[in-house]
Write an enzyme that holds these catalytic residues in place. Sequence first.
Site: not given
Length: 232
Positions: A102-103, A106, A110
């Site tokens: 999940h992280e 990101h 980006h």
Amino acid sequence: MFYFPFDSYYFILVIPAILLSMWAQSKVQSTFSRYQRMRAASGLTGCDVARRILDENGLYDVRVERIAGSLTDHYDPGARVVRLSESVWGSGSVAALGVAAHETGHAVQHAQHYAPLTIRNAVIPVTNFGAKLSMPLLMIGLLLGYPSLVSLGILAFSLVTFFQLITLPVEFNASSRAMRTLVDGHILRDEQEIDGTRRVLSAAALTYVAALIVSAAQLLRLILLFGRRHRD
């Protein structure tokens, strides 16, 4: 939270929202703890998964670092670092793999200039400024009888609600990317592992929904209070 005497809206709107938020936080903690005990058959750790996803997307310059705490995981777009907590970094549980993916999602957002993330990052400074300024404006406006200052304070606070709103598609998309990557890459290898990871990410998503509800309840409370005082 700025409190008004005999403020029934606080009890009707805000307290239920806060209780919902507390339940959501408890839910994510208990769900993570439950599936932290389920080991993934792949044998990969959270750090391994984060590095693999980054490399598969050509993000070799994005680092993966270990940080203290539990569920303190996040992606820092300024430093271009995925930071994984101690409970995720070296863990091979289905919970840890889900959080790491999940992280890392990101970081991929980006790199791909995912629009909601771009908007969220752009409004962070304005949101922080509005959050700090809203209550002083409300207090001064109410004490001195300047409705325009009260309205400006409410407008400033609404930026917080907007930030919480734009956060939802960012977080939902990161979780969707995580599940797709983990399943398609055969990092999760059976339905039990997939279900466990999905439950962890779904519980985490509830915290963002709850945060939006809390912010919206506070905003509605301020609008109703100002309207009532303006009529009075």
